[in-house]
Design an enzyme around this catalytic site. Structure first.
Site, PDB file in Angstrom:
ATOM      1  N   PHE A  94       0.812  -1.217   0.000  1.00  0.00           N
ATOM      2  CA  PHE A  94       0.000   0.000   0.000  1.00  0.00           C
ATOM      3  C   PHE A  94       0.848   1.272   0.000  1.00  0.00           C
ATOM      4  O   PHE A  94       0.351   2.359   0.285  1.00  0.00           O
ATOM      5  CB  PHE A  94      -0.978   0.018   1.181  1.00  0.00           C
ATOM      6  CG  PHE A  94      -1.720  -1.260   1.386  1.00  0.00           C
ATOM      7  CD1 PHE A  94      -2.630  -1.709   0.440  1.00  0.00           C
ATOM      8  CD2 PHE A  94      -1.491  -2.041   2.501  1.00  0.00           C
ATOM      9  CE1 PHE A  94      -3.301  -2.909   0.615  1.00  0.00           C
ATOM     10  CE2 PHE A  94      -2.158  -3.248   2.678  1.00  0.00           C
ATOM     11  CZ  PHE A  94      -3.069  -3.677   1.724  1.00  0.00           C
ATOM     12  N   ILE A 146      -8.489  -3.519 -20.112  1.00  0.00           N
ATOM     13  CA  ILE A 146      -8.370  -4.314 -18.896  1.00  0.00           C
ATOM     14  C   ILE A 146      -7.647  -5.610 -19.250  1.00  0.00           C
ATOM     15  O   ILE A 146      -8.149  -6.427 -20.020  1.00  0.00           O
ATOM     16  CB  ILE A 146      -9.747  -4.611 -18.285  1.00  0.00           C
ATOM     17  CG1 ILE A 146     -10.503  -3.298 -18.021  1.00  0.00           C
ATOM     18  CG2 ILE A 146      -9.594  -5.424 -17.012  1.00  0.00           C
ATOM     19  CD1 ILE A 146      -9.817  -2.350 -17.069  1.00  0.00           C
ATOM     20  N   GLU A 177      -4.924   2.589  -7.418  1.00  0.00           N
ATOM     21  CA  GLU A 177      -5.161   3.774  -6.598  1.00  0.00           C
ATOM     22  C   GLU A 177      -6.610   4.267  -6.698  1.00  0.00           C
ATOM     23  O   GLU A 177      -7.260   4.563  -5.700  1.00  0.00           O
ATOM     24  CB  GLU A 177      -4.217   4.908  -7.015  1.00  0.00           C
ATOM     25  CG  GLU A 177      -2.799   4.486  -7.338  1.00  0.00           C
ATOM     26  CD  GLU A 177      -1.978   4.118  -6.125  1.00  0.00           C
ATOM     27  OE1 GLU A 177      -2.453   4.323  -4.991  1.00  0.00           O
ATOM     28  OE2 GLU A 177      -0.851   3.613  -6.298  1.00  0.00           O
TER      29      GLU A 177
END
Length: 713
Positions: free
Chosen positions: A243, A604, A680
């Site tokens: 993270f 994607i 994000e």
């Protein structure tokens, strides 16, 4: 020819290794003759060390050494600034003087034969201090201007900006919102703690270390110890969650290397959960003012966004706190201002959705307040102010599918059934609230390199110094490589996480696929060209036959970097997040029942992994809205809830239905793969969608995160 795997929801290629325990994390690379190091942390928040008594500690069984500023060698600490390190200030020089700059600062390291012995000895080390009261809260310190060299947000945007006259336009506006929003400090708390195993062979150092940026970790330690280039090798094949906390090289890495050199043996050093609250960064606490002015029909005429974030006294950490306010909505008069408050704490760092997650919470909360004042649907208000280009930089968007995101998300969520009156929707005795928010994050691309090697059995090895902290990098890169070569994913062996592999940028900022993926594709296309197959249909057998004839593997290297498109277009991913909450009117307890997010993120690569990324981000956003807060004792700066028992994060029972949708988006300007990042943005819009839903349920506007029960009573 093998069918293309790009775009297929393939399961993780590294999944079996992880579920069977074969995947090795930093602390699992035990070395022969290994000793154990334990950090002794400061128990005061400011001051200096006036005494260290290590006689009893050194006499304990198994203790090999106690290192402190009294006996540690003076390290070179050559200047080193990567894109991750704050541009202004200097990293903590560990064990180099007697000054205490923040609570939990490493003041010594104890090395012993076993971990138990090292922990026991560390607890017995005698330390005395002259302490001063630290300043650890935004309300008790003055904000300062960002040093010019550091006063740049990601993308080269100045910390302050203006177009038109926002203050004058606000004064003339028919409808106004002017409010202050707060966000608590958060700590990353990944499952895997920070860990380093250090081993020297002469002047060569190998570090098995948790890192999201192995190339930089090697360069950083070379700078700290004054070593020649390529003297340090960092190995990190798996990261158990990051993270952002593992982007920088924190003091424990230096201490592990220092201890190993001192005792002449490999040393393992693993931080405790409590120590991870002190020395490995955090999302900074922020205070923000957002003022909006609009006409009675909802057209924005003024937008002011002023933010203050915390930083340490020895470094200036800056993030993109106000960046999105300049381009998210059409508005002729916009002013942003960003300042820092130096505190006696460790330096903050990037945490998932850095800057945007905090800034968007304030802006999207203010937009919801404006919609209420106007008596206007929140989606309609945003559509009314959709720009046709980036008004901050006078650039066209490479693509902007936010309208499509609003439509897809609202339809799936059932937004048209929303009664706009606060407190009007119920499920029995529970108050039901529906809220929404926009999301955005820049699409970035950094220089990256990759190597592809064709082997005698027709399979291909691909190497790059990237990292994988969980989004599925092994799998998505294997898909890119397989398609470029016309092979099956099972024919690809993708390797990462070594600093001696071709260089890659940090595994953060939602840029790994755009950067490293483009380099992997380029290397594999170069390998295909070098194989000499021409227009022949590729196959594993055909590739193997070529290598057999040559008698050696065929190797191709390639690099990829952003080009002129980054100057010609404004490039961002966009999304719309819709949330439903249920609030107990007597207990003021909030439950998030469902979240729907619709995203425009280019092509994607793997929908299964992409949805996993988005739902994980939603969980983080729920935590930001309702739970996560690191509380510091104002007397000494000690994190009082530095454990997973007291630092609250969402668990399975806290999570309802999470759904991610991807609108079809083709963007030929981005990068060779046409991809945008997802890691994000999935967190960015969730918290304001939840807090706006809480207002809709209760009629109470909570402007400080996390929402506490007492704020709703």
């Amino acid at each position: 020819m093998t069918e293309l795997s790009f775009g297929l929801p393939l399961p993780r290629v590294d999944g079996p290794a992880k579920v069977t325990g074969q995947a090795r994390y930093a602390a699992e690379f035990d070395q022969p003759g290994q000793a154990h190091g334990v950090i002794v942390s400061s128990t005061v928040g400011l001051g200096r060390i006036v005494g260290i008594d290590d006689r009893e500690t050194l006499a304990l069984p198994g203790v090999l050494a106690v290192l402190s500023h009294l006996n540690a060698p003076k390290l070179a600490y050559r200047k080193h600034k990567s894109g991750i390190d704050p541009a202004f200030g200097e990293r903590l020089h560990v064990l180099q003087d007697d000054r205490i700059r923040f609570f939990g600062q490493p003041v010594a390291v104890v090395v012993a034969e076993t971990l138990d012995q090292a922990e026991h000895a560390a607890n017995r080390l005698g330390l005395s201090y002259e302490s001063e009261p630290p300043v650890v809260g935004l309300d008790h310190a003055e904000a300062v201007e960002i040093i010019p060299d550091a006063g740049r947000q990601p993308g080269g945007r100045a910390s302050d900006s203006a177009r038109g006259d926002a203050d004058a336009a606000l004064g003339r506006a028919e409808v106004q919102v002017d409010a202050t929003y707060g966000m608590a400090r958060e700590n990353h708390n990944p499952m895997e703690p920070h860990a380093t195993v250090a081993a020297w062979q002469g002047d060569q150092l190998t570090l098995w270390s948790k890192s999201q940026y192995v190339v930089n970790e090697a360069a950083q330690i070379e700078a700290v110890f004054g070593l020649a280039k390529r003297s340090v090798r960092v190995i990190c094949p798996y990261v158990g969650g990051g993270f952002g906390t593992s982007l920088r090289t924190w003091p424990h890495v230096t201490l592990a290397a220092l201890a190993a050199r001192h005792v002449g043996r490999p040393v393992k050093l693993v931080l405790t959960r409590r120590q991870m609250f002190d020395t490995t960064g955090h999302r900074p606490c922020t205070r923000q003012r957002v003022a909006l002015g609009a006409s009675a029909d909802g057209v924005l005429s003024a937008l002011i966004h002023e933010g203050t974030g915390e930083t340490s006294r020895h470094e200036q950490f800056v993030e993109a706190l106000t960046a999105a306010s300049r381009y998210l909505y059409s508005c002729p008069n916009v002013r942003t201002r960003y300042r820092l408050t130096p505190l006696d704490t460790g330096t903050p760092t990037y945490m998932r959705g850095p800057g945007e997650a905090s800034g968007i919470f304030a802006v999207e909360s203010a937009m919801d307040e404006l919609a209420v004042k106007l008596g206007m649907d929140p989606v309609a208000l945003r559509l009314r102010n959709e720009p046709d280009h980036d008004e901050a930089h006078d650039l066209p968007f490479s693509s902007r599918s936010l309208r499509a995101c609003y439509e897809a998300g609202a339809t799936r969520f059932g937004w048209s059934r929303r009664d706009p009156r606060p407190g009007s929707m119920r499920d029995g005795r529970l108050l039901i609230g529906w809220g929404m928010a926009s999301a955005t994050y820049p699409t970035m691309r950094a220089g990256a390199k990759a190597r592809a090697r064709l082997l005698a059995d027709g399979s291909v090895e691909v190497e790059t110094a990237a990292s994988d902290m969980g989004p599925g990098t092994y799998t998505s890169m294997s898909q890119v490589a397989a398609d470029a070569l016309g092979l099956a994913v099972d024919d690809i062996r993708f390797a990462l996480g070594r600093s001696d592999f071709p260089a890659a940028p940090p595994h953060g900022g939602s840029m790994t696929m755009a950067s490293v993926g483009s380099a992997v594709q380029a290397a594999c296309l170069a390998l295909r060209e070098a194989s000499g197959l021409g227009n022949a249909v590729p196959s594993r057998q055909a590739y193997g036959a070529l290598v057999a004839r040559r008698g050696e593997p065929i190797v191709a290297d390639a690099a990829s970097a952003g080009g002129a498109e980054q100057q010609r277009f404004s490039m961002h991913a966009f999304g719309a997040v819709f949330a439903e909450v249920a609030v107990d009117p007597d207990l003021a307890m909030v439950r998030v029942r469902r979240v729907v997010g619709a995203y425009g993120a280019g092509r994607i690569v793997n929908p299964l992994l992409a949805r996993s990324q988005c739902t994980g981000g939603m969980v983080g956003g729920i935590g930001m809205a309702l739970m996560e807060q690191t509380v510091l004792d104002p007397r000494d700066g000690r994190p009082v809830n530095a454990s997973m028992a007291d630092y609250l994060v969402p668990v399975s029972l806290d999570i309802g239905t999470l759904e991610a949708l991807f609108v079809e988006e083709t963007d030929p300007h981005l990068n060779p793969l046409g991809v945008k990042g997802l890691g994000e943005i999935a967190l960015v819009g969730t918290a304001p969608a939840v807090t706006n839903a809480v207002f809709h349920a209760t009629g109470r506007r909570v402007r400080d995160l996390p929402i506490r029960i007492e704020a709703l009573l």
